[in-house]
Scaffold this active site. Sequence first.
Site, PDB file in Angstrom:
ATOM      1  N   HIS A   1       0.809  -1.364  -0.431  1.00 25.56           N
ATOM      2  CA  HIS A   1      -0.204   0.006   0.278  1.00 25.56           C
ATOM      3  C   HIS A   1       0.864   1.424  -0.026  1.00 25.56           C
ATOM      4  O   HIS A   1       0.797   2.407  -0.442  1.00 25.56           O
ATOM      5  CB  HIS A   1      -0.888  -0.005   1.505  1.00 25.56           C
ATOM      6  CG  HIS A   1      -1.982  -0.635   1.359  1.00 25.56           C
ATOM      7  ND1 HIS A   1      -3.081  -0.672   0.881  1.00 25.56           N
ATOM      8  CD2 HIS A   1      -1.648  -2.398   1.257  1.00 25.56           C
ATOM      9  CE1 HIS A   1      -3.902  -1.850   0.436  1.00 25.56           C
ATOM     10  NE2 HIS A   1      -3.297  -2.642   1.669  1.00 25.56           N
TER      11      HIS A   1
ATOM     12  N   ASP B   1       4.510   9.528  -1.130  1.00 24.14           N
ATOM     13  CA  ASP B   1       2.495   9.412  -0.735  1.00 24.14           C
ATOM     14  C   ASP B   1       2.805   7.649  -1.646  1.00 24.14           C
ATOM     15  O   ASP B   1       2.266   7.957  -2.878  1.00 24.14           O
ATOM     16  CB  ASP B   1       1.837  10.045  -1.113  1.00 24.14           C
ATOM     17  CG  ASP B   1       0.658   9.202   0.582  1.00 24.14           C
ATOM     18  OD1 ASP B   1       0.395   7.862   0.619  1.00 24.14           O
ATOM     19  OD2 ASP B   1      -0.266  10.581   0.688  1.00 24.14           O
TER      20      ASP B   1
END
Length: 752
Positions: free
Chosen positions: A146, A348
């Site tokens: 993730h 991110d």
Amino acid sequence: MATSQPGASKQNGDRFWASGKLLYRPNAGGLVTAVAPVVVVAVHVEPAIFDAYYNGCCNGTFWPLFHSMPDRTIFSADNWKAYQAVNLEFAEKTVNALRRLIETEEENAGTPLVWLHDYHLMLAANTIRNSADDLGLKCKLGFFLHIPFPPWDIFRLFPWADEVLQGMLGCDMVGFHIEDYCLNFVDCCQRRLGCRVDRKGLLVEHGGRTVRVRPLPIGIPYERFVELAKAAPPVITNKDQKTVLGVDRLDYTKGLVHRLKSFEVLLEKHPEHREKVVLMQIAVPSRTDVKEYQDLKEEMDQLVGRINGRFTTPNWSPIKYIYGCVSQDELAAFYREAAVALVTPLRDGMNLVAKEFVACQINTPPGVLIVSPFAGAGEMMHEALICNPYEINEAAEVIHRALTMPEDERTLRMNSLRKREKVHDVDYWMRSFLKGMGTLISEDGDDVLPTTMQPVTLEDFDEYLSKYIGNTDKLALMLDYDGTLAPIAPHPDLAILPPETKHVLERLSNMPEVYISIISGRNVNNVKAMVGIEGLTYAGNHGLEILHPDGSRFVHPMPVEFEDKVSDLLKVLQEQVCKEGAWVENKGALLTFHYRETPLDVRQEMVAQAKLLIEQAGFKPAQAHCAIEAKPPVQWNKGRASIYILRTAFGLDWSERIRIIYAGDDTTDEDAMEALKGMAATFRVTQSQIIRTVAERRLPSTDSVLTMLKWVERHFGKRLPRGNSYGNNLCKKGDVMKMEMSFKTDDISPTS
Ligand SMILES: O=P(O)(O)OC[C@H]1O[C@H](O[C@H]2O[C@H](CO)[C@@H](O)[C@H](O)[C@H]2O)[C@H](O)[C@@H](O)[C@@H]1O
């Protein structure tokens, strides 16, 4: 997480597990319709181990490193140990759960799917795979990361990088948010593990399997956010002020300090926004036990105070800072009412705030999304304004542009953004993953990428070998025999050199540029007989004996008493451990204890006993393929032998026009590859999932070694005048040394 009807897809009856938790079951019609947490298995970890694992390794090491922030990364062997232990614990629990599931479920229920999530569990797959194999349990293994997967230059800083990559490669498929992370991973597998890879097809060959690597951008439960936005009561009452919204965990990767500074510059450079715009920053407390996070909180508090102190008027404060959580309803209302959303992380994996914001933008005219190019979301959400958070002044201009953007442009951009997120929602992501795993059969055939690597071809060597060999004059080709040139067979006498390999070697041996040596654990006469080509250098007994092309020999000096020791050890091994198919190969100066033909259940004890007897007799036991080599304690191995061979062939002053290729399949070959590191192109033939190798490239089989030899033939053949036949004898007579049989443990000097 919720899931809806998957439209044109049908589930093929497989079951899915994630960290010991059964998540989805097919309904009678075979469609994935419900999330059903049927079994939840707790994994108990002692507090101290948990701290080293979670705060130490996960949050102190992987989090900053994978976000390309090496200066914030802590490398600790103790934390790594804890990480290994916790992964093992998770893996064992999962295997137990899997076993129970298989025992209790009806037959033909499909192959269970274990879906591992995130950087906390990068090592679990191999243990699950191996234990499941041992227990005869079938399962599919998938992994999804993730967070970003960093480029090679960053990833290589991690001291246990091999283990992490091999851990992930224990899966059938590894998913990342975007293609860049996939390519980084593939690149690391090639550069660190030496795997053969297919960059276009996103495949990695490892452990005799093909692992699929896939970009699977995660989405949000889009409709749920739309519903929340429709229902939530208003939160922003002052209609004369526009809200610029930031919603983040309080984390150094999120670029919050940079963001506040950009907003300050905006107010400085564009005073027209004063009293008209408010930055609403919601910072959700996170990892509050970690010092980095405590420091960040402090810095944010001070910065908010300073900027507010500088610009606040009786009617207006520029920054509203909420350090805490807000409810989903409130959040949806903020998203709905914000004029601009600032999603400007320094790095991110994806960033779901960007997606939630567009889902909640139900009012007309809509607001504007600003996204950092360093978030996975920046990759996909092209219609957002892209803003580099490091460029503080530029970022201020982007905010200004967003605040002043005409309505039609805003609408156009937002409509496109919303459309994409509506389709690529979280269900879409999950279905894509299941399709990639072959668990969900898709009628629209989405996964167009190949699923298996093509057999090794000549072209596979082009990039690596062409670059290394270039236009060199001479090539030293150093090759191990068993498992490298000849496939492993039940007995050494049956390990025949394939005729095609022999022919290529013969032709290569006639090329003046190519100097071939065969370096084996067999005794030298035996390996020469097995290869059967004149004019090569043969090294036997791991290099203790070397037979030069002109017939002269080198024999490494051995302690005189070792002759007796070898025969004593032979006797002891034969009497005490040679049962049930085990036998000892007597190679003169060495012995090999073979157990290939023994039943599996007696091996462990038998091998332990053989190792002990070998040690007690003063030899060093070395693990080989279903065999233990008993080596005398001399400082000589395939590495020293390789250097010696090169020295006698080319002298010590090698010009840069000499290149070396070493190929081997065993731990004894690692000695050679270590000795030649930096000087040679090295290949380890292996199908193992979990070995460390110093080789720069892995090859899956002896067939691929043959292909490599053909590549060499083609490369040098192009430069040879046709019909020319040369001997393979670069070794001048005077270079060859016959060594005295006297005891000497250290190295042999070049002049001896
Ligand atoms: O250095 P190598 O040329 O790779 O030789 C290593 C050992 O190879 C032989 O044993 C191995 O191959 C056999 C034939 O395939 C197989 O039956 C055995 O299980 C393997 O361990 C050889 O017998 C040993 O002497 C070599 O040291």
